[in-house]
Design a protein around this motif. Structure first.
Motif, mmCIF file in Angstrom:
data_model
loop_
_atom_site.group_PDB
_atom_site.id
_atom_site.type_symbol
_atom_site.label_atom_id
_atom_site.label_comp_id
_atom_site.label_asym_id
_atom_site.label_seq_id
_atom_site.Cartn_x
_atom_site.Cartn_y
_atom_site.Cartn_z
ATOM 1 N N LEU A 955 10.873 -19.578 4.598
ATOM 2 C CA LEU A 955 10.317 -20.054 3.329
ATOM 3 C C LEU A 955 9.253 -21.085 3.678
ATOM 4 N N TRP A 957 6.970 -23.710 2.232
ATOM 5 C CA TRP A 957 6.780 -24.453 0.969
ATOM 6 C C TRP A 957 5.498 -25.284 1.035
ATOM 7 N N ASN A 997 0.501 -27.163 -0.563
ATOM 8 C CA ASN A 997 1.547 -26.128 -0.576
ATOM 9 C C ASN A 997 0.977 -24.773 -0.169
ATOM 10 N N LEU A 1001 5.074 -17.656 -0.387
ATOM 11 C CA LEU A 1001 6.262 -18.459 -0.103
ATOM 12 C C LEU A 1001 7.125 -17.890 1.019
ATOM 13 N N LEU A 1168 15.785 -26.866 0.268
ATOM 14 C CA LEU A 1168 14.464 -27.170 0.805
ATOM 15 C C LEU A 1168 14.649 -28.165 1.954
ATOM 16 N N LYS A 1199 7.697 -28.601 5.076
ATOM 17 C CA LYS A 1199 8.820 -28.361 4.170
ATOM 18 C C LYS A 1199 8.986 -26.866 4.009
ATOM 19 N N GLY A 1200 10.224 -26.443 4.152
ATOM 20 C CA GLY A 1200 10.497 -25.026 4.027
ATOM 21 C C GLY A 1200 11.940 -24.774 4.347
ATOM 22 N N HIS A 1231 8.934 -22.276 -8.450
ATOM 23 C CA HIS A 1231 7.649 -22.036 -7.801
ATOM 24 C C HIS A 1231 7.070 -23.352 -7.339
ATOM 25 N N ASN A 1232 6.164 -23.309 -6.351
ATOM 26 C CA ASN A 1232 5.685 -24.590 -5.811
ATOM 27 C C ASN A 1232 4.347 -24.998 -6.402
ATOM 28 N N GLU A 1326 10.090 -35.466 -3.702
ATOM 29 C CA GLU A 1326 10.068 -34.021 -3.932
ATOM 30 C C GLU A 1326 11.445 -33.416 -3.719
ATOM 31 N N ASN A 1327 12.096 -33.800 -2.619
ATOM 32 C CA ASN A 1327 13.439 -33.266 -2.376
ATOM 33 C C ASN A 1327 14.379 -33.676 -3.494
ATOM 34 N N TYR A 1330 13.719 -31.470 -6.680
ATOM 35 C CA TYR A 1330 14.165 -30.070 -6.645
ATOM 36 C C TYR A 1330 15.640 -29.903 -6.305
#
Length: 1690
Positions: A955, A957, A997, A1001, A1168, A1199-1200, A1231-1232, A1326-1327, A1330
């Motif tokens: 993934l 991100w 980003n 994805l 994430l 990030k992923g 969605h990012n 961000e973490n 989400y």
């Protein structure tokens, strides 16, 4: 120094079988029931090693002792109580080593409140740090001109603090004693916090708001757990008898010069002994010019017992007019020479010799190793022996003859008898060098020899001889009485022609092995050494230590084996642990039987006898516990039992360390061209021989591998990482008369070469051995891969290759470019390796293989990256090559760089004997046929892992916080993922600044990975920047070493659908919730309790309007104990009515997290993940793990996430509704795109900031940075505070993903120059945004629409619940009647009404929804804990001091007759002059305005610290009222009569009359009814004034009648009053009787008053007595005459 053995006792043949058994068991285990349920399996014990842990010797070459480390000691002085003395002005001084810091002075009080915080920074070795004494003293009336008088002091060493839980004492009371008067008892108490932090430690902040618990001084003394509260005074007697074997402290030139001047050759050393203990020093007299000084003196210390300092430092020093130097140092650890158990004993030692080690004995004017003589680091040579004795006597301080001072005294003592320390015996040391390899190339061009010494025997410089036994105590052989004349004829030949000692090998020129190392070409001829020496026979001490050492070694090996089994996931670790415990209990019983046979030899000291008792008792208990534990071990509790067994190991190691020395350690020096290069130290007990096998040293008569190291500070850092030399050495030490078998442990097949020919040749030892028998082997080294290596290049990667050394051979692998996780997949074959020794021995304990990993550089030599050690699995020519031992398994070996770890290497090693038929018999090498690598052989089939096809989904991100690379900004980055040679690239980010980003994805690739998950190769993440003209620049990289957490395992169907079976769970939210809104009459309680007479008034009902967020915060800080107490009292008090609102409040307080929120919730990486990207070279000094996380190397974050699974993919997933094939396994993720958010930051307070100004304080303010927004709250800085309370909130608008990192910093405001950063903390928003734990806005415990507890989340609980159910693909919640809600087939209950501002009740489902959300972790499949409403504590770090916490910060999603501390607002009454009765009438009013913090129960004062201060400093102090009474004098100073201090929150209720007012109100406070003025508002009564008399006893010196009234500011404005007796509301003048006059104007009046009022009864008594005396006189006067008259009848 760690050496390795080739053990003699062979493991039974099935040792080999045990190694791979589990491979078969694992497959069966799937179908078998849990083996622990079978009765037989639950008692099965395995006593042979199962894992291959033995093949991984754990050797660290760099010394850890003596290396300086960063330490920070923080001390908070809170307050002092019960200080002895009248009307003092106390100052507290905190002293560590030579640094002193003082608090401010508090005037005229015996219980000052300071709350001042001090920080001391040190950069010293740990041993030095822990020996520093921390002293807290209280000084009375100190000022600029005078130093003040000491009231009392308290001291402990820093080590004691460091051994406490969390390395700290929190809110504890230190007892003060007067060092000049030990009979005086306690001089008061100081309450303080002390914490010691080394680099890398984490500190837990303790939250405490209320102080009632800590007012119990006796229960909270600043003492370690096992120290009694009442410490007695004791005398420590250190007797110093004599020293021997001092080094010659002069060069021959100096001696000749002196001889020319003085005409005689004197010993050029003037020794004296200095003893340091508990911050005091004592010295003996100086013995002029003596290498064998005799002192016969004792040094006496007076100290409290048990002392709070653990080591006593004994040092022999050389007196010199310029500066004295240390000759040698010895530390006595008091814990090892005492026992505090029931059958314990006081510290005692000797009389015994202690050996001192330090720098080399060759004298130079500038000794580069002088530190070693001071006791820093490991000594590299023997320095001297000292005969000492230590005893402790507890003092009875009440007896009159006790000296009251603690001054150190020195007294003479009688001489000690010659045999007091044991009978002198002749010892024999034999050694044989079988191999010397890996000699550093720097010294490879000169001839090399090895010198062995024991004490001074064997040394070229000073060679003592056999002592003249009867002359004196038997000069223990360390003396230089006469030279050992080599081969002289007059020495008696006591056992054949064995006259000389040969202590060094003949010099020999090294031969090159490879680029870095050389070896000595011994081949068949092995040089030997032998030395005779004379020592007191104290072998018993060493024997006992050896038996325990063996038990401990076996236990350690067993525990390592169990942990390895768990780590490699082999079957039945519990069986192996049972075996380990069984061996332990057997070993313990062996010790008890052997130690019992202890014959009664001479020289046994009290400590010997006590230690023997102690060891026998401890081991007996341990054996019993191990036996009991063995029967309790199950599969489920293996890990807990391992921890308990580790405790046994620590205890054994502690007992093994013998405090009374006997034979000194053996030193082996490698000498090149007469220069001492490197050394090795072998403890004498390890090679000591005994006829009883268990008592023999572990290396006696065995070949051991010894690595030589550089002396002193040279061995720190990279220089000490290279091996100086590796020797295979055979050593034997024992009594000369027991030496018949001293050669028996050598490998067979040699002939002896004697030095002397002729008679007596049989008994003389050989000077070399000729080997006729040798074995030829082939070594196969299978190196597969390595992971987490050291970054040696500036790109943050390395070009690694491995170099393998075995015996005198070496080979290298190929170089792999730009990787930290190389997969070499290479077999190295060493042909025709010649090994000496018997075949069977080589099979059981083969020599060590050394593997070094280097980084290839295009220019210059390769950089060293790390080293590991291994032992091969050996096959003799007559053995079959097949299971279970062959082919060998690949295993991970830990790579070390210095003492730090530097990655792991996956490899296997086999040593195959070449038989008579040559190589034809060896097993063939079957490489995989599908690829050809020229001359490089791949790892053969059977050893290389079995591969399967896996799919790796990635993934992508986004990228965050990328820094500049080569001064250019990163603009178009791309991520490359690589694993096992395959890989994939992400989409290109077109403009990193606009949107960091990725557009696509999810991508995937297929790869062949090993079936065994433990062998999976690492996955490499690299970020490259695509620049113009097709240039690519590496930005940073990360290696994911463990893929296990990303492996997708399909969930078991039968488990996930359990809820479908119709299980209904009815869950009550909280028992009291339903009570919240019930009207009073339903409860049946009347709301008020009748009060019994004399019972304390119940606390008033809590006014809702008085409560705010702070009340809630402080309610949360209070410990749970208080919460429970308050709950129960509230429920009683309010008969369950009005209290319920408050109960609700206590049930759902704001949760306080003592760590960062990420720590509690796994960094919010539920789907994430954040991968840090590193670039640049690792620094040399730390562990690679710590280093990898080095801030300077961090260049950004990727990030992923990853998902790994076996192909073919299972079909169930793809059949599910709404399965998006583009997203693969990453279904349902958002969605990012960019999102606009509002961030609200609440900064509550900061604690223990690091001082930033010269005055030891700081002026902190908050700075917040998010994206381009930066807020600096500079105007609101808080002056001179290290524990500021900010109480601020900030709102910031931001856009994800651009502004994803929030930085909260604390700066120090400076008037001039730039502001300094104190510390900062970074939060990944961000973490949080989400995460499924919803940390966006914490869930409150209750739902309210108004008031301080109002609901803050933009979504209501019902909306949140509906959204969670929808995201989890569940039915929406169903709200039913009667306060029920059904979610996922579970039923929850809760209230359904809510009050609005006007008190009207409405129906609502919000409480119900909230009840479900608070229990969301119980929901199957999708449930997880949701973040509650909280305050989190975050560590602030300063980039300049990595790893050291600067502070803690709390970030959240203000009534004296003189109020204490506010001396400026000191008010006096007028003076009641000339009161003859001692009564003073005042009728005087004091008014004190003050700011009060109700939640903290503190007053807030702002005042300037001094006339030079720029602004006011805010202080928080307890609300305490000081009343004092003085006698006013016109010409001299006023006399202090008495005082009382009342804590307005808790003070004794005043007595109704003066008669009832007694001193008990002060002394027995706990028994008195207490009142709280803040609740009572008004109180009147009598209180006693007290002062201390000459005996320091409290006595009552008067009584005061007072009325106290408390008003809020508004109330005071409404009804103003005047001060004193003034308007408004004036008070009438006091009724002062007319006796207040001048006595000389009307003396009669005065006399009448004195007589009538004060002395009336006295006068009457005197008159009566006088009348009686007159009558008696008259009677006696007239009696004789009257009698005569009667007799004569006149």
């Amino acid at each position: 120094f760690i050496t390795m053995k080739r053990s003699k006792h062979r493991a039974s043949k099935d040792d080999g079988k045990g190694q791979d058994e589990p491979a078969i068991l694992e497959t069966e285990d799937m179908r078998m029931p849990d083996p622990d349920t079978i009765s037989l399996a639950s008692v099965t014990a395995v006593t042979t090693n199962v894992s291959n842990k033995r093949s991984k010797p754990d050797i660290k070459i760099e010394p850890s002792a003596g290396r300086p480390v960063d330490f920070q000691v923080s001390v908070t002085v809170i307050e002092a109580r019960q200080l002895v003395g009248l009307n003092m002005d106390p100052v507290v001084c905190v002293e560590i080593g030579d640094e002193k810091k003082y608090t401010s002075m508090k005037e005229s009080t015996n219980c000052p409140y300071y709350n001042e915080y001090f920080v001391f920074d040190f950069h010293v070795p740990p041993d030095v740090m822990f020996d520093k004494i921390l002293k807290v003293s209280v000084i009375h009336s100190k000022n600029l001109l005078r130093s003040g008088t000491l009231v009392g002091s308290f001291k402990l060493d820093v080590g004691t603090v460091y051994t406490q839980p969390e390395h700290q004492f929190f809110h504890k009371w230190a007892t003060l004693c007067d060092p000049d008067d030990i009979t005086a008892g306690c001089k008061g108490y100081v309450k303080c916090d002390i914490a010691v932090v080394a680099k890398g430690d984490t500190v837990k902040t303790q939250h405490k708001a209320n102080e009632t618990d800590e007012d119990d001084i006796e229960g909270n003394l600043l003492l370690p757990e096992d120290v009694p509260a009442e410490r007695q005074w004791a005398r420590f007697y250190v007797k110093i008898y004599r020293a021997e074997g001092l080094p010659k402290m002069n060069t021959s030139i100096m001696a000749n010069v002196k001889k020319a001047f003085i005409g005689e050759n004197k010993d050029l050393v003037d020794p004296y002994v200095q003893v340091q203990f508990a911050g005091q020093k004592g010295k003996t007299s100086i013995q002029k010019s003596s290498y064998e000084p005799i002192w016969n003196e004792q040094i006496v210390f007076t100290e409290q017992f048990p002392p709070l300092c653990r080591r006593m430092k004994v040092q022999i020093r050389d007196s010199d007019k310029v500066n004295d130097v240390a000759i040698g140092t010895h530390f006595i650890d008091l814990r090892k020479i005492a026992n505090d158990g029931d059958k314990g004993f006081l510290p005692t030692l000797g009389p015994a010799w202690v050996n001192m080690y330090g720098s080399t004995r060759s004298y130079t004017l500038m000794d580069e190793y002088q530190d070693l003589n001071e006791g820093l680091g490991e000594g590299v040579s023997f320095r001297a022996r000292l005969l000492i004795n230590l005893a402790v006597e507890i003092l009875d301080t009440s007896s009159p003859e006790v000296m009251s001072s603690t001054e150190v005294q020195v007294e003479g003592v009688p001489n000690i008898s010659d045999n007091a320390t044991g009978k002198i015996e002749e010892f024999f040391l034999y050694g044989c060098f079988l191999e010397a390899t890996m000699i550093d190339r720097k010294i490879g061009d000169k001839p090399i020899n090895f010198e062995v010494t024991i004490g001074n025997y064997g040394s070229e410089l000073d060679t003592p001889t056999k002592p003249k036994t009867k002359k004196r105590k038997g000069g223990d052989g360390d003396d230089e009485e006469s030279e050992l004349i080599h081969g002289s004829s007059d020495e008696e030949v006591d056992d054949g022609g064995d006259m000389t000692s040969v202590s060094s090998t003949p010099p020999m020129k090294p031969v090159i092995t490879d680029r870095n190392y050389f070896h000595l070409p011994y081949f068949e001829r092995k040089p030997c050494i032998y030395i005779k020496s004379w020592w007191q026979d104290q072998r018993r001490r060493l024997y006992n230590a050896n038996i325990m050492d063996r038990i401990a070694d076996k236990l350690e090996e067993g525990l390592n084996d169990v942990q390895e089994i768990i780590k490699t996931e082999k079957a039945y670790p519990e069986r192996r642990l049972r075996g380990v415990l069984e061996e332990l209990s057997n070993g313990c019983s062996t010790f008890v039987t052997l130690a019992n046979n202890d014959q009664n030899q001479t020289g046994k000291t009290k400590l010997d006898r006590e230690r023997l008792k102690l060891c026998m008792q401890e081991l007996e208990n341990m054996g019993q516990q191990a036996k009991n534990m063995r029967s309790q071990v199950k599969k489920s509790n293996v890990k807990d039992k391992i921890k308990l067994a580790q405790n046994f190991l620590h205890k054994l190691r502690f007992l093994t360390d013998e405090p009374q020395h006997s034979v000194p350690d053996i030193y082996i020096w490698m000498i090149s061209n007469n220069k001492r290069i490197a050394y090795a130290r072998v403890p004498s007990k390890d090679i000591l021989f005994s006829p009883v096998e268990e008592e023999t040293g572990k290396d006696c008569g065995k070949v051991q591998t010894i690595f030589f190291k550089l002396p002193g500070k040279k061995s720190f850092g990279p220089a000490g990482w290279t091996v100086q030399a590796k020797t295979e050495l055979y050593l034997w030490l024992g009594l000369n008369r027991q030496r018949k078998d001293y050669l028996s442990g050598l490998p067979n097949g040699f002939e002896e070469n004697k030095a002397v020919k002729g008679p007596g040749i049989q008994s003389s030892p050989p000077i070399s051995l000729m080997y006729t028998m040798k074995q030829i082997f082939q070594l196969r080294v299978h190196i597969y891969q390595a992971r987490s290596l050291f970054a040696a290049d500036s790109t943050g990667l390395s070009d690694p290759f491995a170099r393998v050394f075995f015996s005198t051979h070496s080979q290298v692998t190929e170089v792999l470019n730009e990787t930290l996780c190389p997969t070499w997949d290479q077999l190295l074959v060493f042909d025709n390796v010649e090994l000496y020794g018997e075949a069977g021995e080589l099979r059981d304990d083969p020599p060590i293989i050394v593997i070094e990993i280097y980084d290839q550089d295009t220019v210059g030599k390769a950089d060293f990256m790390g080293r590991t050690f291994a032992k091969p699995i050996t096959k003799m020519s007559d053995e079959h090559y097949g299971p279970p031992r062959f082919p060998p398994q690949l295993e991970y070996y830990q790579i070390y760089r210095g003492n730090g770890t530097a990655g792991e290497m996956l490899a296997a090693f086999e040593l195959l004997q070449i038989g008579p038929a040559g190589k034809a018999d060896l097993p063939p090498i079957d490489g995989p046929s599908d690829f050809d690598r020229g001359p490089i052989l791949p790892v053969p089939i059977g050893i290389r892992p079995v591969l399967s096809k896996y799919r790796i989904e990635v993934l992508f991100w986004g990228l965050r916080d990328l820094k500049r690379v080569n001064l250019a900004q990163v603009d178009r980055p791309r991520v490359d993922i690589e694993c096992a040679g395959k890989g994939i690239q992400s989409a290109l980010i077109q403009n990193y600044k606009k949107n960091p980003n990725f557009s696509t994805l999810v991508k995937w690739f297929e790869v062949d990975l090993p079936e065994n998950e433990l062998l999976h190769p690492p996955l490499n993440i690299r970020v490259v920047d695509c620049r113009a003209f097709g240039r690519y620049t590496l930005v940073g990289s990360n290696a994911v070493t463990s893929l296990r957490k990303f492996i997708y395992r399909p969930s078991d169907k039968s488990v996930s659908n359990w809820s479908a079976m119709g299980v209904y769970a009815e869950i009550k939210a909280v028992k009291y919730v339903s009570l919240v809104d019930k009207p009073d009459d339903e409860k049946g309680g009347k709301g008020k309790k009748k009060r019994k007479k004399g019972e304390e008034v119940e606390e008033e009902e809590l006014d809702e309007s008085m409560l705010d967020w702070w009340s809630k915060y402080f309610a949360s800080i209070e410990t749970l104990k208080d919460v429970r107490m308050k709950l129960s009292s509230l429920l009683r008090a309010y008969g369950m009515s009005r209290g319920c609102k408050r109960v609700w409040e206590f049930f759902f307080p704001t949760q306080i997290f003592n760590r960062e929120l990420e720590y509690q919730f796994d960094s919010f990486e539920d789907w994430l993940h954040t991968f840090n990207l590193y670039r640049g070279k690792c620094s040399d000094d730390a562990n690679v793990e710590q280093n990898a996380a080095d801030e300077d190397r961090l260049i950004g974050k990727f990030k992923g996430s990853l998902c790994i699974y076996k192909v073919p993919v299972f079909d169930e997933m793809s059949r599910e509704m709404g399965f998006d094939s583009n997203m693969g396994m990453f279904q349902n993720i958002p969605h990012n795109d960019t999102i606009n958010i509002i961030v609200r930051v609440y900064v509550v307070k900061a604690t223990e900031l690091h001082p930033a100004d010269i005055n030891g304080k700081a002026d902190p303010y908050i700075a917040i940075k998010l994206g381009k927004t930066e807020i600096k709250d500079k105007e609101n800085y808080i002056s001179k505070q290290l524990n500021p309370v900010f109480g601020k909130s900030f709102d910031i608008e931001a856009t994800l993903p651009m502004d994803s990192t929030l930085t909260v910093s604390i700066y120090d405001w400076d008037l001039v120059g730039t502001d300094d950063l104190i510390g900062e903390t970074k939060i990944d928003l961000e973490n949080r945004y989400y995460s499924k734990h919803r940390p966006t806005c914490g869930l409150s415990g209750s739902y309210a629409t108004h008031g301080y507890n109002v609901w803050r989340d933009p979504l209501k609980p019902t909306q949140i619940l509906a959204k969670l159910c929808k995201d989890g693909k569940m039915d929406p919640p169903q709200y039913g009647p009667g306060g029920r809600v059904k979610v996922a087939n579970r039923v929850y209950t809760g209230p359904t009404e809510i009050e609005d501002e006007n008190g009207l009740k409405k129906q609502t489902d919000e409480h119900l929804a909230l009840a479900v959300l608070n229990r969301w972790e119980d929901i199957p499949r999708i449930g997880c804990k949701l973040v509650p409403e909280h305050v989190e504590t975050r560590s602030l770090l300063n980039p300049d001091k990595p790893g050291m916490e600067q502070v803690r910060d709390s970030v959240l999603n203000k009534y004296l007759l003189w109020l204490k501390g506010q001396q400026e607002d000191k008010q006096d009454t007028d003076v009641h002059y000339r009161s003859l009765t001692g009564e003073g009438n005042f009728n005087w009013r004091f008014i004190y305005p003050f700011d009060y913090l109700q939640a903290e129960e503190k007053i807030v004062i702002s005042k300037k610290e001094s006339m030079f201060s720029w602004d006011e400093t805010e202080y928080k102090i307890p609300a305490r009222l000081n009343l004092q009474v003085w006698d006013a004098d016109h010409f001299s100073a006023d006399d202090f009569l008495g005082a009382i201090e009342l804590d307005l929150n808790r003070f004794p209720r005043g007595a109704k009359t003066a008669k009832q007012c007694s001193i008990d109100m002060v002394i027995n406070e706990q028994d008195m009814p207490m009142v709280n003025l803040f609740k009572q508002k008004r109180i009147k009564g009598w209180w006693p004034f007290v002062a201390r008399d000459e005996n320091d006893e409290l006595e009552i010196t008067g009584k005061v009648e007072a009325e106290l009234q408390l008003l809020t500011g508004e109330e005071a404005e409404k009804s103003p009053v005047g001060e004193g007796r003034n308007e408004p509301e004036p008070l009438e003048k006091p009724n002062r009787p007319d006796i207040t006059f001048l006595w000389f104007l009307s003396p009669l009046k005065a006399v009448r008053h004195l007589i009538c009022n004060q002395y009336k009864w006295l006068v009457i008594k005197i008159v009566v007595v006088l009348l009686l005396l007159a009558m008696l006189g008259l009677f006696l006067y007239s009696m004789p005459g009257y009698m005569v008259k009667k007799l004569l009848g006149a």
